[in-house]
Design a protein around this motif. Structure first.
Motif, PDB file in Angstrom:
ATOM      1  N   ASP A  40      28.367  10.007  -4.538  1.00 20.92           N
ATOM      2  CA  ASP A  40      28.851   9.578  -5.850  1.00 20.92           C
ATOM      3  C   ASP A  40      29.792   8.393  -5.675  1.00 20.92           C
ATOM      4  O   ASP A  40      30.550   8.332  -4.704  1.00 20.92           O
ATOM      5  N   ILE A  41      29.771   7.466  -6.602  1.00 25.40           N
ATOM      6  CA  ILE A  41      30.625   6.282  -6.495  1.00 25.40           C
ATOM      7  C   ILE A  41      32.096   6.640  -6.423  1.00 25.40           C
ATOM      8  O   ILE A  41      32.894   5.940  -5.809  1.00 25.40           O
ATOM      9  N   GLY A  42      32.476   7.762  -7.066  1.00 22.75           N
ATOM     10  CA  GLY A  42      33.874   8.147  -7.109  1.00 22.75           C
ATOM     11  C   GLY A  42      34.355   8.973  -5.934  1.00 22.75           C
ATOM     12  O   GLY A  42      35.520   9.378  -5.915  1.00 22.75           O
ATOM     13  N   HIS A  43      33.497   9.211  -4.960  1.00 19.97           N
ATOM     14  CA  HIS A  43      33.906   9.885  -3.715  1.00 19.97           C
ATOM     15  C   HIS A  43      34.158   8.784  -2.685  1.00 19.97           C
ATOM     16  O   HIS A  43      33.234   8.096  -2.250  1.00 19.97           O
ATOM     17  N   ALA A  44      35.408   8.633  -2.286  1.00 24.05           N
ATOM     18  CA  ALA A  44      35.758   7.512  -1.409  1.00 24.05           C
ATOM     19  C   ALA A  44      34.996   7.545  -0.089  1.00 24.05           C
ATOM     20  O   ALA A  44      34.741   6.501   0.514  1.00 24.05           O
ATOM     21  N   GLY A  45      34.610   8.752   0.363  1.00 21.56           N
ATOM     22  CA  GLY A  45      33.857   8.858   1.606  1.00 21.56           C
ATOM     23  C   GLY A  45      32.436   8.360   1.504  1.00 21.56           C
ATOM     24  O   GLY A  45      31.752   8.225   2.525  1.00 21.56           O
ATOM     25  N   THR A  46      31.979   8.077   0.291  1.00 16.93           N
ATOM     26  CA  THR A  46      30.637   7.530   0.091  1.00 16.93           C
ATOM     27  C   THR A  46      30.491   6.158   0.736  1.00 16.93           C
ATOM     28  O   THR A  46      29.440   5.813   1.281  1.00 16.93           O
ATOM     29  N   TRP A  47      31.573   5.397   0.677  1.00 19.32           N
ATOM     30  CA  TRP A  47      31.498   3.995   1.070  1.00 19.32           C
ATOM     31  C   TRP A  47      31.752   3.808   2.560  1.00 19.32           C
ATOM     32  O   TRP A  47      32.669   4.425   3.105  1.00 19.32           O
ATOM     33  N   PRO A  48      30.989   2.934   3.225  1.00 23.69           N
ATOM     34  CA  PRO A  48      31.220   2.668   4.648  1.00 23.69           C
ATOM     35  C   PRO A  48      32.356   1.670   4.872  1.00 23.69           C
ATOM     36  O   PRO A  48      32.596   1.247   5.999  1.00 23.69           O
ATOM     37  N   PHE A  49      33.052   1.317   3.791  1.00 25.22           N
ATOM     38  CA  PHE A  49      34.190   0.418   3.866  1.00 25.22           C
ATOM     39  C   PHE A  49      35.211   0.877   2.820  1.00 25.22           C
ATOM     40  O   PHE A  49      34.856   1.584   1.862  1.00 25.22           O
ATOM     41  N   PRO A  50      36.486   0.503   2.971  1.00 26.14           N
ATOM     42  CA  PRO A  50      37.501   0.920   1.995  1.00 26.14           C
ATOM     43  C   PRO A  50      37.273   0.270   0.634  1.00 26.14           C
ATOM     44  O   PRO A  50      36.815  -0.877   0.542  1.00 26.14           O
ATOM     45  N   VAL A  51      37.574   1.013  -0.426  1.00 23.55           N
ATOM     46  CA  VAL A  51      37.467   0.498  -1.787  1.00 23.55           C
ATOM     47  C   VAL A  51      38.749   0.813  -2.550  1.00 23.55           C
ATOM     48  O   VAL A  51      39.536   1.677  -2.145  1.00 23.55           O
ATOM     49  N   LEU A  52      38.953   0.122  -3.658  1.00 23.59           N
ATOM     50  CA  LEU A  52      40.081   0.369  -4.556  1.00 23.59           C
ATOM     51  C   LEU A  52      39.560   0.979  -5.852  1.00 23.59           C
ATOM     52  O   LEU A  52      38.492   0.579  -6.340  1.00 23.59           O
ATOM     53  N   TYR A  53      40.304   1.918  -6.420  1.00 21.18           N
ATOM     54  CA  TYR A  53      39.905   2.569  -7.664  1.00 21.18           C
ATOM     55  C   TYR A  53      40.954   2.352  -8.755  1.00 21.18           C
ATOM     56  O   TYR A  53      42.149   2.294  -8.477  1.00 21.18           O
ATOM     57  N   ARG A  54      40.471   2.278  -9.985  1.00 19.45           N
ATOM     58  CA  ARG A  54      41.359   2.243 -11.152  1.00 19.45           C
ATOM     59  C   ARG A  54      40.689   3.013 -12.276  1.00 19.45           C
ATOM     60  O   ARG A  54      39.592   2.652 -12.723  1.00 19.45           O
ATOM     61  N   VAL A  55      41.317   4.122 -12.730  1.00 16.83           N
ATOM     62  CA  VAL A  55      40.762   4.954 -13.801  1.00 16.83           C
ATOM     63  C   VAL A  55      41.224   4.425 -15.149  1.00 16.83           C
ATOM     64  O   VAL A  55      42.405   4.127 -15.343  1.00 16.83           O
ATOM     65  N   VAL A  56      40.285   4.319 -16.096  1.00 23.00           N
ATOM     66  CA  VAL A  56      40.598   3.886 -17.458  1.00 23.00           C
ATOM     67  C   VAL A  56      40.795   5.125 -18.325  1.00 23.00           C
ATOM     68  O   VAL A  56      39.839   5.853 -18.623  1.00 23.00           O
ATOM     69  N   ALA A  57      42.016   5.393 -18.719  1.00 21.65           N
ATOM     70  CA  ALA A  57      42.332   6.565 -19.524  1.00 21.65           C
ATOM     71  C   ALA A  57      41.597   6.502 -20.868  1.00 21.65           C
ATOM     72  O   ALA A  57      41.576   5.456 -21.530  1.00 21.65           O
ATOM     73  N   GLY A  58      40.985   7.615 -21.234  1.00 23.99           N
ATOM     74  CA  GLY A  58      40.282   7.685 -22.506  1.00 23.99           C
ATOM     75  C   GLY A  58      38.842   7.237 -22.465  1.00 23.99           C
ATOM     76  O   GLY A  58      38.099   7.430 -23.437  1.00 23.99           O
ATOM     77  N   ALA A  59      38.431   6.646 -21.349  1.00 19.60           N
ATOM     78  CA  ALA A  59      37.048   6.170 -21.222  1.00 19.60           C
ATOM     79  C   ALA A  59      36.191   7.305 -20.675  1.00 19.60           C
ATOM     80  O   ALA A  59      35.802   7.318 -19.511  1.00 19.60           O
ATOM     81  N   THR A  60      35.900   8.285 -21.505  1.00 17.53           N
ATOM     82  CA  THR A  60      35.086   9.424 -21.093  1.00 17.53           C
ATOM     83  C   THR A  60      33.612   9.046 -21.074  1.00 17.53           C
ATOM     84  O   THR A  60      33.199   8.101 -21.761  1.00 17.53           O
ATOM     85  N   PRO A  61      32.789   9.766 -20.323  1.00 13.97           N
ATOM     86  CA  PRO A  61      31.352   9.482 -20.320  1.00 13.97           C
ATOM     87  C   PRO A  61      30.740   9.562 -21.717  1.00 13.97           C
ATOM     88  O   PRO A  61      29.897   8.738 -22.080  1.00 13.97           O
ATOM     89  N   GLU A  62      31.153  10.538 -22.493  1.00 14.63           N
ATOM     90  CA  GLU A  62      30.603  10.662 -23.850  1.00 14.63           C
ATOM     91  C   GLU A  62      30.939   9.437 -24.687  1.00 14.63           C
ATOM     92  O   GLU A  62      30.099   8.909 -25.416  1.00 14.63           O
ATOM     93  N   ARG A  63      32.167   8.977 -24.566  1.00 17.24           N
ATOM     94  CA  ARG A  63      32.577   7.803 -25.351  1.00 17.24           C
ATOM     95  C   ARG A  63      31.855   6.539 -24.894  1.00 17.24           C
ATOM     96  O   ARG A  63      31.475   5.693 -25.709  1.00 17.24           O
ATOM     97  N   VAL A  64      31.647   6.402 -23.582  1.00 18.15           N
ATOM     98  CA  VAL A  64      31.012   5.187 -23.067  1.00 18.15           C
ATOM     99  C   VAL A  64      29.494   5.234 -23.219  1.00 18.15           C
ATOM    100  O   VAL A  64      28.879   4.268 -23.674  1.00 18.15           O
ATOM    101  N   VAL A  65      28.888   6.370 -22.856  1.00 23.07           N
ATOM    102  CA  VAL A  65      27.424   6.460 -22.873  1.00 23.07           C
ATOM    103  C   VAL A  65      26.889   6.689 -24.282  1.00 23.07           C
ATOM    104  O   VAL A  65      25.975   5.989 -24.735  1.00 23.07           O
ATOM    105  N   LEU A  66      27.440   7.664 -24.971  1.00 26.06           N
ATOM    106  CA  LEU A  66      26.883   8.056 -26.268  1.00 26.06           C
ATOM    107  C   LEU A  66      27.454   7.271 -27.440  1.00 26.06           C
ATOM    108  O   LEU A  66      26.816   7.190 -28.500  1.00 26.06           O
ATOM    109  N   GLN A  67      28.636   6.681 -27.258  1.00 26.98           N
ATOM    110  CA  GLN A  67      29.267   5.954 -28.362  1.00 26.98           C
ATOM    111  C   GLN A  67      29.374   4.458 -28.109  1.00 26.98           C
ATOM    112  O   GLN A  67      30.059   3.745 -28.831  1.00 26.98           O
TER     113      GLN A  67
END
Length: 249
Positions: A40-67
């Motif tokens: 999964d993209i959100g599992h840091a161990g997925t990537w073979p290199f370090p990545v940076l994350y930033r969570v957007v509060a309120g951006a739920t899957p339902e709001r983004v995908v369905l709305q």
């Protein structure tokens, strides 16, 4: 200079200006509560290199995908800017439906931006034999609008199959009905969607997975269909290869 004199030392200068170094790929994350398993993209161990994350509060899957992510563009731009300020040199996101904000986010941050794995559809299709097309497996076929197709550079008649009628993934990823994930059932949802896509569109010669939670099942889908499968990880690796080319000397 005397031949026996030591050569002048060359100064090694480290330049500053960022908060974090060594992780040039930044990932804008939706606000979720489901498990992020390896792949999964959100599992840091997925990537073979370090990545940076930033969570957007309120951006739920339902709001983004369905709305349609209505009203969230400023929040995603702010997140992208934060990642660049931290040290990111390229940006991607944790939802393929965010391709609708591709131009706006790229214009706002001034670094390469790849909002969605769907951006690969025209690239992959250009590699296929005549008469073959790319098919898309998505979290929600009904939610992929003409605006998404246009933003990703996809033909309006691109073959698409959703997982809305599956047993596990849609209710966990989009509806967030429960905080647990039955991984075997999730894999079956992807395999069933892939088989249905090929049955409806035998001209499909490669698959692009829209959803960034689908890469854990990409290998099983490739083995099942015998076709190339591309996803957000192949896109992220491509981005990383550009901003950190391999050194051979």
């Amino acid at each position: 200079m005397n031949a026996s004199s030591p050569a002048p030392s060359l100064a090694r200068i480290a330049r500053g200006g960022k908060s974090v170094y060594g992780a040039p790929l930044g990932i804008i994350m939706l606000e979720t509560r489901f498990p992020r398993i390896p792949g999964d993209i959100g599992h840091a161990g997925t990537w073979p290199f370090p990545v940076l994350y930033r969570v957007v509060a309120g951006a739920t899957p339902e709001r983004v995908v369905l709305q349609g992510a209505k009203g969230l563009l400023p929040d995603f731009i702010a997140a992208a800017k934060d990642l660049v300020a931290m040290g990111a040199e390229a940006i991607t996101t944790s939802c393929g439906f965010l391709c609708i904000f591709q131009k706006e986010i790229a214009a706002a941050v001034g670094v390469p931006v790849a909002t969605s794995s769907l951006l690969q559809v025209p690239w992959v299709e250009a590699l296929l034999p005549p008469g073959k097309r790319v098919g898309v497996v998505t979290a929600s076929k009904a939610s992929l609008t003409p605006a998404h197709f246009t933003a990703a550079g996809m033909a309006p008649d691109t073959p698409v199959m959703g997982i809305e009628n599956g047993r596990e993934l849609f209710r966990v990823l989009v509806r967030q009905d429960k905080p647990e994930l039955d991984i075997d059932a999730a894999e079956q949802d992807i395999l069933e969607a892939g088989r249905a896509l090929i049955a409806a569109h035998p001209e499909v010669g490669a698959i692009v997975l829209e959803c960034t939670n689908m890469p854990p099942y990409a290998a099983a889908l490739q083995a099942e269909l015998g076709l190339p499968v591309h996803d957000i990880l192949s896109l992220g690796a491509w981005l990383q290869a550009g901003i950190r080319p391999r050194r051979f000397a």
